[in-house]
Write a protein that holds these residues in place. Structure first.
Motif, PDB file in Angstrom:
ATOM      1  N   ALA A  42      -1.433 -20.819   8.125  1.00 50.16           N
ATOM      2  CA  ALA A  42      -1.144 -20.370   6.766  1.00 50.16           C
ATOM      3  C   ALA A  42      -2.430 -20.104   5.990  1.00 50.16           C
ATOM      4  N   ARG A  43      -3.447 -20.942   6.224  1.00 47.02           N
ATOM      5  CA  ARG A  43      -4.722 -20.733   5.521  1.00 47.02           C
ATOM      6  C   ARG A  43      -5.411 -19.450   5.967  1.00 47.02           C
ATOM      7  N   GLY A  44      -5.094 -18.998   7.171  1.00 49.13           N
ATOM      8  CA  GLY A  44      -5.739 -17.797   7.690  1.00 49.13           C
ATOM      9  C   GLY A  44      -4.982 -16.513   7.411  1.00 49.13           C
ATOM     10  N   ARG A  45      -3.931 -16.587   6.584  1.00 48.29           N
ATOM     11  CA  ARG A  45      -3.123 -15.404   6.287  1.00 48.29           C
ATOM     12  C   ARG A  45      -3.121 -15.131   4.778  1.00 48.29           C
ATOM     13  N   TRP A  46      -2.975 -13.857   4.446  1.00 47.33           N
ATOM     14  CA  TRP A  46      -2.886 -13.484   3.032  1.00 47.33           C
ATOM     15  C   TRP A  46      -1.964 -12.283   2.908  1.00 47.33           C
ATOM     16  N   MET A  47      -1.013 -12.363   1.976  1.00 48.24           N
ATOM     17  CA  MET A  47      -0.115 -11.243   1.715  1.00 48.24           C
ATOM     18  C   MET A  47       0.263 -11.247   0.241  1.00 48.24           C
ATOM     19  N   GLU A  48       0.299 -10.067  -0.352  1.00 46.53           N
ATOM     20  CA  GLU A  48       0.692  -9.920  -1.750  1.00 46.53           C
ATOM     21  C   GLU A  48       1.810  -8.875  -1.829  1.00 46.53           C
ATOM     22  N   THR A  49       2.941  -9.288  -2.387  1.00 44.97           N
ATOM     23  CA  THR A  49       4.090  -8.398  -2.554  1.00 44.97           C
ATOM     24  C   THR A  49       4.338  -8.206  -4.041  1.00 44.97           C
ATOM     25  N   THR A  50       4.284  -6.952  -4.516  1.00 46.34           N
ATOM     26  CA  THR A  50       4.422  -6.642  -5.938  1.00 46.34           C
ATOM     27  C   THR A  50       5.597  -5.691  -6.145  1.00 46.34           C
ATOM     28  N   ARG A  51       6.460  -6.011  -7.096  1.00 49.90           N
ATOM     29  CA  ARG A  51       7.573  -5.120  -7.415  1.00 49.90           C
ATOM     30  C   ARG A  51       7.063  -3.835  -8.062  1.00 49.90           C
ATOM     31  N   ILE A  52       7.563  -2.696  -7.612  1.00 52.08           N
ATOM     32  CA  ILE A  52       7.249  -1.411  -8.226  1.00 52.08           C
ATOM     33  C   ILE A  52       8.547  -0.603  -8.306  1.00 52.08           C
ATOM     34  N   PRO A  53       8.624   0.406  -9.177  1.00 51.87           N
ATOM     35  CA  PRO A  53       9.826   1.239  -9.251  1.00 51.87           C
ATOM     36  C   PRO A  53      10.066   2.002  -7.949  1.00 51.87           C
ATOM     37  N   LEU A  54      11.316   2.237  -7.634  1.00 52.76           N
ATOM     38  CA  LEU A  54      11.665   2.941  -6.402  1.00 52.76           C
ATOM     39  C   LEU A  54      11.027   4.328  -6.340  1.00 52.76           C
ATOM     40  N   ASP A  55      10.904   5.002  -7.482  1.00 54.76           N
ATOM     41  CA  ASP A  55      10.343   6.356  -7.444  1.00 54.76           C
ATOM     42  C   ASP A  55       8.822   6.375  -7.318  1.00 54.76           C
ATOM     43  N   GLU A  56       8.196   5.191  -7.234  1.00 56.35           N
ATOM     44  CA  GLU A  56       6.751   5.122  -7.022  1.00 56.35           C
ATOM     45  C   GLU A  56       6.384   4.681  -5.602  1.00 56.35           C
ATOM     46  N   LEU A  57       7.377   4.600  -4.724  1.00 58.90           N
ATOM     47  CA  LEU A  57       7.108   4.192  -3.343  1.00 58.90           C
ATOM     48  C   LEU A  57       6.373   5.304  -2.601  1.00 58.90           C
ATOM     49  N   ALA A  58       5.171   5.019  -2.152  1.00 64.66           N
ATOM     50  CA  ALA A  58       4.383   6.021  -1.429  1.00 64.66           C
ATOM     51  C   ALA A  58       5.005   6.270  -0.059  1.00 64.66           C
ATOM     52  N   GLY A  59       5.193   7.547   0.264  1.00 61.98           N
ATOM     53  CA  GLY A  59       5.728   7.906   1.572  1.00 61.98           C
ATOM     54  C   GLY A  59       7.244   7.894   1.651  1.00 61.98           C
ATOM     55  N   TRP A  60       7.917   7.569   0.537  1.00 62.47           N
ATOM     56  CA  TRP A  60       9.380   7.542   0.510  1.00 62.47           C
ATOM     57  C   TRP A  60       9.902   8.623  -0.432  1.00 62.47           C
ATOM     58  N   HIS A  61      11.042   9.205  -0.104  1.00 64.66           N
ATOM     59  CA  HIS A  61      11.587  10.310  -0.875  1.00 64.66           C
ATOM     60  C   HIS A  61      13.065  10.071  -1.168  1.00 64.66           C
ATOM     61  N   ARG A  62      13.554  10.637  -2.294  1.00 63.36           N
ATOM     62  CA  ARG A  62      14.977  10.626  -2.631  1.00 63.36           C
ATOM     63  C   ARG A  62      15.567  11.988  -2.279  1.00 63.36           C
ATOM     64  N   ASP A  63      16.628  11.984  -1.525  1.00 67.81           N
ATOM     65  CA  ASP A  63      17.319  13.227  -1.228  1.00 67.81           C
ATOM     66  C   ASP A  63      17.925  13.794  -2.519  1.00 67.81           C
ATOM     67  N   GLU A  64      17.710  15.077  -2.755  1.00 67.80           N
ATOM     68  CA  GLU A  64      18.150  15.671  -4.013  1.00 67.80           C
ATOM     69  C   GLU A  64      19.665  15.619  -4.185  1.00 67.80           C
TER      70      GLU A  64
END
Length: 479
Positions: A42-64
């Motif tokens: 556990a001491r050797g790992r690091w992860m940060e998860t941050t909430r962002i809006p769905l329309d700001e997801l890089a690489g993801w798209h909404r079907d029109e």
């Protein structure tokens, strides 16, 4: 030529599994050494998860047209929505978002003998949805097809080659379902493969006995969902389990548990009768699941960058940005399912003619591949029933929460942190004196040996029940 019987081979595998289950000291040392290794990892790992809006997801798209969320590669998974009709249910019709991940991933654990005892190669791994970003005890390999074929353009996955072509070294190799309420027909290949003496534990990996894993399973949020489903598919022990489990406790629980694992012990229903009951449930259940647009989904609203139920219950679809060290990819964003609150998942046990029986529920969920799977006695999020009809309340929820119930296992475990954000459930195993008619259409009493038979096949036992089967087997190691 007549094919040789596989029964002796299975019996030998069962004996090896039982020996490992009852071993709390392994090549690493005792349980203190296991806890030290986990703390160091556990001491050797690091992860940060941050909430962002769905329309700001890089690489993801909404079907029109539909509003579905999909990755620009066309791989990984998509967030879609369905209309569900369930004939005879207390709630007979609803709409909901659902994850569609048609790829079959690999959940694999390598095993190797040390001093005659099977050890399992476990990985200390973080997932973005793990509660508090915690490191969890994970399979040797835990990868979607997109991951292991390199779509993510990340680092190679260690030990993957052992699971791409296991030939005859596989102890377990079976497809199993995942959460049918949130995934649409999701399956993964659950594998346990025997490795040679040349295979060593790389950094972040450790060889543990099944008994050591069972011990840390009682610690909240420590053993991840993928580990639990794979280990539940191991040969459960059979007669070897019945002979080896210590039977000295004064209340006789261990003896009843041991007899439950013995296929020669009397059961309320034969396995053929149980299979016929499952087939009848699948035949009579009218479940219709149809795709529909995610935009303006009835009963759901889009606000603050997320998709949520108008009641504030059930779950939401949210976006997250993830940054991590020690992963194949160090920076990405994705949608996730975030439940509105914790759940209760419980087995009710009863001793019948001296044999411990488990009360299972024939349950239908929109994402199941074959309409009905065997579920725990109780599987629910109690907070949701504030907005549901009274008749929807699970029949035995009050039983498992009653002070009169004898609690045999009780801990909080999280679900798959790669798709679900801080999804936690309280897993309970309780003894209670309940009566169930032999011809009840929804519930049946099963022995542990009958679970062993069913878990040799796909799509009979749901993922929540598989976790509880592993917890129940682990009680033998506690005695």
């Amino acid at each position: 030529m007549v094919a040789p019987s596989r029964v002796p081979a299975r019996s030998a595998a069962e004996a090896r599994v039982v020996t490992s289950l009852l071993s709390r000291h392994g090549v690493l040392g005792g349980l203190d050494a296991v806890h030290s290794w986990l703390a160091d990892a556990a001491r050797g790992r690091w992860m940060e998860t941050t909430r962002i809006p769905l329309d700001e997801l890089a690489g993801w798209h909404r079907d029109e047209d539909t509003g579905y969320l999909w990755h620009e590669t066309g791989r990984f998974f998509s967030v879609e929505s369905v209309n569900v009709e369930l004939g005879g249910g207390a709630v007979s019709r609803w709409c909901q978002p659902i994850i569609n991940q048609p790829e079959i991933g690999i959940l694999g654990i390598l095993v190797r003998e040390f001093d005659g005892v099977l050890h399992f190669l476990m990985q200390a791994k973080q997932e973005p949805g793990n509660p508090g970003g915690a490191v969890q005890l994970s399979p040797t390999v835990q990868a979607t097809r997109s991951n292991y074929t390199g779509v993510h353009r990340g680092r190679p996955i260690p030990y993957l080659e052992h699971f791409r072509d296991p030939v005859s070294r596989a102890i377990v190799d079976i497809r199993q379902s995942e959460q049918g309420a949130w995934f649409y027909r999701k399956r993964n290949r659950n594998m346990v493969v025997e490795a040679g003496a040349e295979v060593e534990a790389a950094e972040g990996f450790c060889w543990l006995t099944l008994g050591q894993i069972a011990a840390v399973l009682e610690i909240p949020d420590l053993v991840n969902m993928d580990t639990r489903t794979v280990l539940a598919c191991l040969p459960g022990g059979g007669a070897a389990f019945a002979r080896a489990v210590p039977q000295h406790p004064v209340d006789g629980f261990a003896g009843a548990l041991a007899r439950s694992g013995d296929p020669t012990s009397p059961a309320v229903h034969t396995t053929d009768e149980v299979l016929s009951w499952i087939t009848a449930a699948r035949t009579r259940t009218e479940l219709r699941v149809a795709s529909r647009p995610l935009r303006q989904l009835p009963g759901w609203r889009e606000a603050d960058g997320a998709i949520s139920h108008h009641s504030g219950r059930f779950f939401s679809v949210v976006g997250v940005q993830v940054r991590a060290e020690g992963r194949e990819v160090g920076d990405w964003s994705q949608p996730m399912i975030e439940p509105a609150g914790p759940g209760i998942i419980a087995f009710v046990l009863k001793r019948i003619r001296g044999v411990l029986h488990v009360l299972v529920h024939a349950r239908s969920e929109p994402g199941y591949a074959d309409v009905v799977e065997l579920a725990p006695t109780v599987q629910c999020a109690p907070g949701n029933y504030e907005v549901l009809p009274e008749e929807a309340r699970p029949r035995y929820l009050d039983t498992v929460l009653s002070p009169a119930a004898r609690v045999r296992f009780d801990t909080v475990l999280s679900e798959e942190g790669g798709r679900f954000l801080e999804a936690r459930n309280r897993y309970l195993v309780v003894e209670a004196d309940v009566e169930v008619a032999d011809d009840d259409p929804e519930y049946r009493w099963l022995t542990l040996a009958q679970f062993d038979d069913l878990l040799r096949h796909s799509f009979y036992v749901n993922i929540q029940a598989r976790t509880l089967v592993l917890c129940l087997r682990g009680l033998a190691a506690r005695q």
